[in-house]
Scaffold this motif. Structure first.
Motif, short mmCIF file in Angstrom:
data_model
loop_
_atom_site.label_atom_id
_atom_site.label_comp_id
_atom_site.label_asym_id
_atom_site.label_seq_id
_atom_site.Cartn_x
_atom_site.Cartn_y
_atom_site.Cartn_z
N ARG A 73 33.61 30.40 39.27
CA ARG A 73 33.54 31.71 38.63
C ARG A 73 34.77 31.95 37.76
NH1 ARG A 73 31.09 36.38 42.61
NH2 ARG A 73 29.05 35.43 42.95
N LEU A 74 34.52 32.46 36.56
CA LEU A 74 35.66 32.80 35.69
C LEU A 74 36.46 33.95 36.29
CD1 LEU A 74 34.02 32.54 32.15
CD2 LEU A 74 35.58 30.93 33.24
N ILE A 75 35.76 34.88 36.93
CA ILE A 75 36.43 35.98 37.64
C ILE A 75 36.30 35.66 39.12
CG2 ILE A 75 36.41 38.44 38.14
CD1 ILE A 75 35.19 38.90 35.40
N GLN A 76 37.43 35.32 39.75
CA GLN A 76 37.38 34.87 41.14
C GLN A 76 36.96 35.99 42.07
OE1 GLN A 76 40.59 32.41 42.55
NE2 GLN A 76 41.09 31.71 40.49
N GLU A 77 36.04 35.65 42.96
CA GLU A 77 35.50 36.65 43.88
C GLU A 77 36.57 37.23 44.79
OE1 GLU A 77 31.57 37.19 46.75
OE2 GLU A 77 32.20 35.20 46.08
N LYS A 78 37.55 36.41 45.18
CA LYS A 78 38.59 36.90 46.09
C LYS A 78 39.42 38.01 45.44
CE LYS A 78 42.18 33.47 44.95
NZ LYS A 78 43.09 32.44 45.51
N HIS A 79 39.62 37.92 44.11
CA HIS A 79 40.37 38.96 43.41
C HIS A 79 39.59 40.27 43.38
CE1 HIS A 79 42.65 35.58 41.06
NE2 HIS A 79 43.18 35.82 42.25
N LEU A 80 38.28 40.16 43.18
CA LEU A 80 37.45 41.36 43.21
C LEU A 80 37.43 41.96 44.61
CD1 LEU A 80 34.37 40.26 41.04
CD2 LEU A 80 36.20 41.84 40.39
N ASP A 81 37.36 41.10 45.63
CA ASP A 81 37.36 41.58 47.02
C ASP A 81 38.66 42.29 47.36
OD1 ASP A 81 34.84 40.57 47.38
OD2 ASP A 81 35.51 38.71 48.34
N GLN A 82 39.78 41.71 46.93
CA GLN A 82 41.09 42.34 47.18
C GLN A 82 41.17 43.71 46.52
OE1 GLN A 82 43.70 39.35 45.59
NE2 GLN A 82 43.85 38.23 47.51
N THR A 83 40.65 43.79 45.30
CA THR A 83 40.69 45.06 44.57
C THR A 83 39.77 46.09 45.21
OG1 THR A 83 41.11 43.78 42.56
CG2 THR A 83 40.57 46.10 42.28
N HIS A 84 38.59 45.66 45.63
CA HIS A 84 37.67 46.57 46.34
C HIS A 84 38.33 47.12 47.60
CE1 HIS A 84 33.93 46.59 44.11
NE2 HIS A 84 33.95 45.28 43.98
N ALA A 85 39.02 46.24 48.34
CA ALA A 85 39.70 46.67 49.56
C ALA A 85 40.79 47.69 49.24
CB ALA A 85 40.30 45.46 50.28
N PHE A 86 41.48 47.48 48.12
CA PHE A 86 42.51 48.41 47.67
C PHE A 86 41.91 49.78 47.39
CE2 PHE A 86 46.64 49.13 45.61
CZ PHE A 86 47.44 48.25 46.31
#
Length: 222
Positions: free
Chosen positions: A115-128
């Motif tokens: 993925r060009l946009i890593q899922e872990k980064h989206l998950d971290q931001t959602h958690a934030f």
């Protein structure tokens, strides 16, 4: 790999590179600073640009920096503050629009099965967002990577633009003022000037503390 090495060298020796840029390009360096801050905050695919360190270095040069030959290089503090605050606000606004209009398809895009946009980064931001709510837009300014993904996730989650804009402006002003003025007042202290690489690591370390703290709390809870 070579690009990553150059980027790391640029981040660790920002003071040296910035001195050369000012000497060679003069007032054009203001546009370069504007572009870097705008791209880091505005393009979700560019989360690793040196925003925090660049603001500190820019503040240092606003106070004036001399090289070994005694050449003085200086930026205008007022102009730097205004330009970089505007760049930060516009960058987040663009990122919000991208998230709102193109968030779903972009988050699924892949290149070489990654993925060009890593899922872990989206998950971290959602958690934030789950922890801090709309204030995430302010707090995320001080956290690398999260800073780039927060407005994208806000748009993706259909956050009210009026609410987003308020937190966007507050966050941009606080981020730029705090780090740029820190560089202005403390960047030319001999101990700081002689250990600029360590200062950069310190800035990066401090900005990563919220993520580390959240990770440790999550691990302990499990």
């Amino acid at each position: 790999m070579q690009t990553l090495h150059y980027l790391l060298d640029f981040i660790l020796h920002l003071d040296t590179y910035l001195f050369v840029l000012i000497q060679e390009y003069g007032t054009t360096v203001y546009l370069i600073l504007f572009a870097i801050i705008f791209i880091e905050t505005g393009l979700v695919l560019m989360p690793i640009l040196p925003g925090d360190s660049l603001l500190f270095a820019a503040g240092t040069f606003c106070a004036g920096v001399s090289n070994a030959e005694g050449q003085l290089t200086q930026l205008n503090l007022g102009l730097v503050l205004v330009l970089l605050i505007v760049a930060a606000i516009l960058g987040d606004a663009l990122n919000y629009v991208i998230g709102k209009k193109l968030g779903q398809p972009l988050s699924q895009l892949q290149f070489n099965k990654r993925r060009l946009i890593q899922e872990k980064h989206l998950d971290q931001t959602h958690a934030f967002f789950e922890k801090h709510g709309p204030k995430t837009i302010i707090l995320a300014r001080f956290v690398p990577i999260i800073r780039t993904f927060a407005p994208f996730v806000a748009g993706l989650g259909q956050m009210s633009y009026r609410s987003f804009l308020k937190y966007n402006v507050i966050g941009a002003v606080a981020w730029v003022l705090l780090l740029t003025l820190s560089g202005y007042f403390f960047g030319n202290i001999p101990l700081v000037r002689e250990n600029f690489e360590l200062v950069v690591f310190g800035i990066i370390g401090l900005s990563l503390l919220p993520m580390l703290w959240a990770y440790l709390k999550n691990r302990l809870r499990k």
